[in-house]
Design a protein around this motif. Structure first.
Motif, PDB file in Angstrom:
ATOM      1  N   ARG A  64       0.845  -1.208   0.000  1.00 51.55           N
ATOM      2  CA  ARG A  64       0.000   0.000   0.000  1.00 51.55           C
ATOM      3  C   ARG A  64       0.874   1.251   0.000  1.00 51.55           C
ATOM      4  O   ARG A  64       0.678   2.164   0.793  1.00 51.55           O
ATOM      5  N   MET A  65       1.821   1.287  -0.911  1.00 48.72           N
ATOM      6  CA  MET A  65       2.780   2.402  -0.977  1.00 48.72           C
ATOM      7  C   MET A  65       2.097   3.729  -1.296  1.00 48.72           C
ATOM      8  O   MET A  65       2.538   4.782  -0.871  1.00 48.72           O
ATOM      9  N   ASP A  66       1.021   3.692  -2.073  1.00 50.10           N
ATOM     10  CA  ASP A  66       0.494   4.943  -2.613  1.00 50.10           C
ATOM     11  C   ASP A  66      -0.587   5.614  -1.814  1.00 50.10           C
ATOM     12  O   ASP A  66      -0.707   6.814  -1.834  1.00 50.10           O
ATOM     13  N   TYR A  67      -1.389   4.844  -1.143  1.00 47.87           N
ATOM     14  CA  TYR A  67      -2.470   5.525  -0.443  1.00 47.87           C
ATOM     15  C   TYR A  67      -2.730   4.926   0.925  1.00 47.87           C
ATOM     16  O   TYR A  67      -2.899   3.725   1.081  1.00 47.87           O
ATOM     17  N   LEU A  68      -2.763   5.784   1.895  1.00 43.84           N
ATOM     18  CA  LEU A  68      -3.018   5.383   3.264  1.00 43.84           C
ATOM     19  C   LEU A  68      -3.769   6.542   3.914  1.00 43.84           C
ATOM     20  O   LEU A  68      -3.278   7.659   3.925  1.00 43.84           O
ATOM     21  N   PRO A  69      -4.991   6.296   4.405  1.00 41.00           N
ATOM     22  CA  PRO A  69      -5.725   7.432   4.983  1.00 41.00           C
ATOM     23  C   PRO A  69      -5.101   7.929   6.285  1.00 41.00           C
ATOM     24  O   PRO A  69      -5.164   9.122   6.594  1.00 41.00           O
TER      25      PRO A  69
END
Ligand SMILES: [Fe+2]
Length: 304
Positions: free
Chosen positions: A127-132
């Protein structure tokens, strides 16, 4: 033969050390550096090397100098003790490890003491690109280099002053529902202000171009470029009335961003935010995001 077990990791969504601290009600924790797994360090190395060229192109100079001054390692997760040793002499700021979400008043009060609540977990490799939620890459690679800059550090401290003013300003209101209503509006205004500046702010760069100083942009490989290059983004000179009334959505690239001329201008604006608060101008801001949750409201009510 003794067996060495691989560290279990401090991965966002899977970090027993952090979850146990949270269950005990411990907000402040240690970094427990030995618990990082190989995969955790690899995630940092990948995020760090990938974003370098974008920083060089899109980040403001204060940030680039900050990355250098902190000497953040490229190949492993930084030790906060090492970061703090370099950061302290510059502005007095320190990155302080926390177990998770810090309720609003406590968060701003930390800034006032020049402590930055810092997440120690890192996003999973897939999940490199999106993490809330924030992770250590967002907090340490996105925020902390800005804390090496005196003018910017002073702005964060002033946010802390504003939180105290909000408490003072509403402490005498007898009707608790009215007190909660006013605080909710003030917190919403402060959160929006913080969001569109400290997290997603743009700034006039040398030669009239635009650069990023907001940490949500500085820690996002995709969004830092999108924020500055894309035709889908509206970019306007910062305007106080607009900032405090504009809803902020967290789970998409920002369609609207605000440009400051300098940190002096931003410092002056936080002062104005405090004045407006005293004058009651933040008591009825436009409804909408962000929602002020119970924990945030309670933290302000209890601080009185
Ligand atoms: Fe952040």
């Amino acid at each position: 033969m003794p067996q060495t077990l691989a560290p279990v990791g401090l991965t966002t969504g899977h970090a027993p050390f952090v979850e146990e601290a949270r269950n005990r009600g411990d907000l402040y924790i240690t970094q427990a550096y030995e618990l990082y797994s190989e995969e955790n360090h690899e995630a940092w190395a990948k995020l760090f090397s990938r974003i370098q060229p974008r920083w060089e192109r899109y980040a403001n100079d204060h940030f680039l100098r900050g990355v250098e001054a902190l000497d953040l390692p490229a190949d492993r997760i930084p030790r906060l003790s090492e970061v703090n040793r370099r950061l302290g002499p510059l502005t007095g700021f320190q990155a302080r490890p926390v177990s998770g979400y810090v309720p609003g008043f406590l968060f701003f009060d930390c800034l006032r003491r020049r402590e930055f609540p810092t997440t120690i977990t890192i996003r999973p490799a897939d999940r490199m690109d999106y993490l809330p939620e924030p992770d250590i890459f967002h907090d340490v690679a996105g925020h902390v280099p800005m804390h090496t800059e005196k003018a910017f550090a002073d702005i964060l401290v002033r946010f802390g002053d504003c939180a105290h003013t909000a408490v003072e300003q509403t402490a005498g209101i007898r009707d608790q529902r009215e007190r909660a209503r006013r605080l909710t509006n003030i917190i919403k205004a402060m959160s929006r202000f913080f969001w569109f500046t400290v997290e997603f702010g743009l700034m006039r760069g040398p030669g009239g171009g635009i650069v990023a100083y907001g940490s949500g942009l500085l820690s996002s490989y995709g969004e830092i470029e999108h924020a500055i290059e894309s035709d889908e983004v509206q970019r306007y000179p910062v305007q106080m009335e607009w900032l405090i009334n504009q809803g902020a959505e967290i789970d998409r690239y920002q369609p609207l961003l605000f440009i400051v001329d300098s940190f002096d201008q931003l410092f002056e604006m936080v002062g104005r935010l405090e004045r407006w608060m005293r004058e009651g101008k933040l008591d009825n801001v436009a409804p909408g995001l962000p929602e002020v949750n119970e924990g945030d409201l309670r933290s302000f009510m209890d601080a009185a």
